[in-house]
Design an enzyme around this catalytic site. Structure first.
Site, short mmCIF file in Angstrom:
data_model
loop_
_atom_site.label_atom_id
_atom_site.label_comp_id
_atom_site.label_asym_id
_atom_site.label_seq_id
_atom_site.Cartn_x
_atom_site.Cartn_y
_atom_site.Cartn_z
N CYS A 128 77.07 38.81 43.07
CA CYS A 128 77.90 38.38 41.57
C CYS A 128 77.70 37.96 40.67
CB CYS A 128 79.36 38.04 42.34
SG CYS A 128 79.18 35.80 42.38
N HIS A 180 83.07 33.14 42.20
CA HIS A 180 82.49 34.51 41.69
C HIS A 180 83.53 34.91 40.60
CE1 HIS A 180 82.77 38.20 43.91
NE2 HIS A 180 84.00 38.89 43.13
N HIS A 196 82.17 43.86 39.53
CA HIS A 196 81.59 42.49 40.77
C HIS A 196 81.21 43.57 41.35
CE1 HIS A 196 84.14 42.82 43.35
NE2 HIS A 196 85.06 43.48 43.02
#
Length: 227
Positions: A128, A180, A196
């Site tokens: 990510c 994340h 993402h």
């Protein structure tokens, strides 16, 4: 020949030679014309007419014709040459940050479908934060490598201030630590769509309306203005 006639001829010759400065005796009218001491009546008349007509008036006119001035119509500018100085209210410029953010998202879309790989930052595979790093590198903007450190950069935004290209963060490990990150693609009333790299599907577009991301959503930061 009588003496009186001879005397008259002598006087005439003397006058001609003294008056016009010629030493040669002029004996005829034609010779006088050639010598320039005599002009025909017609020539004298023509000269007089030319002098009288110095204003170029026709000899047959009793009086000069009145010449009316010509009116020149004012020049009219074409529509193309007229500059409109009024403001154009139809032209709306987006903030520079949003413009750059949109360009970033356009480049991020090129990574759709790339597989997930921990620590990766290329089309061979990316995680990510690796995907975000790859996009920002295209614009020569350097960010911290981890999502947790990225969350500390820039300004945290309220929902109403979020724009395309902002970074969106999540806490997906069940703890209070951000782990994340993605990039905002679209903002709706109660929904944020973002691109993402997920561990299961690689680079995809997801939504905060999905139960998993709605539950783990943490914050949105703007980092473009910080560089």
């Amino acid at each position: 020949m009588p003496a009186i006639k001879i005397q008259h001829y002598f006087v005439l010759i003397l006058l001609l030679t003294t008056t016009f400065g010629y030493s040669q005796i002029i004996t005829s009218k034609n010779e006088a014309v050639k010598k320039g001491v005599y002009q025909k009546p017609s020539e004298i008349k023509n000269i007089e007419i030319k002098k009288d007509n110095s204003k170029l008036i026709a000899a047959t006119d009793s009086k000069p014709k009145e010449v009316k001035p010509t009116r020149v119509a004012p020049s009219v500018k074409s529509k193309k040459s007229i500059i409109n100085e009024k403001e154009d209210n139809d032209l709306i410029l987006s903030p520079i940050g949003n413009y750059i953010g949109t360009q970033m998202i356009n480049n991020a879309m090129g990574f759709l479908g790339v597989n997930y790989r921990g620590g990766g930052t290329t089309t061979s595979g990316m995680d990510c934060s690796g995907m975000v790093t790859a996009v920002f590198n295209l614009f020569d903007i350097k960010l911290p490598r981890s999502s947790n450190d990225m969350a500390k950069v820039g300004k945290k935004l309220d929902q109403k201030d979020i724009q395309t290209g902002d970074l969106i963060f999540f806490k997906t490990n069940g703890r209070s630590v951000i782990n994340h990150v993605g990039m905002v693609v679209e903002i709706l009333e109660d929904e944020i769509k973002f691109i993402h790299s997920s561990t299961q599907s690689g680079v995809i577009i997801s939504s905060t309306k999905e139960p998993y991301y709605k539950r783990t959503f943490a914050q949105v930061n703007r980092v473009i203005h910080s560089f």
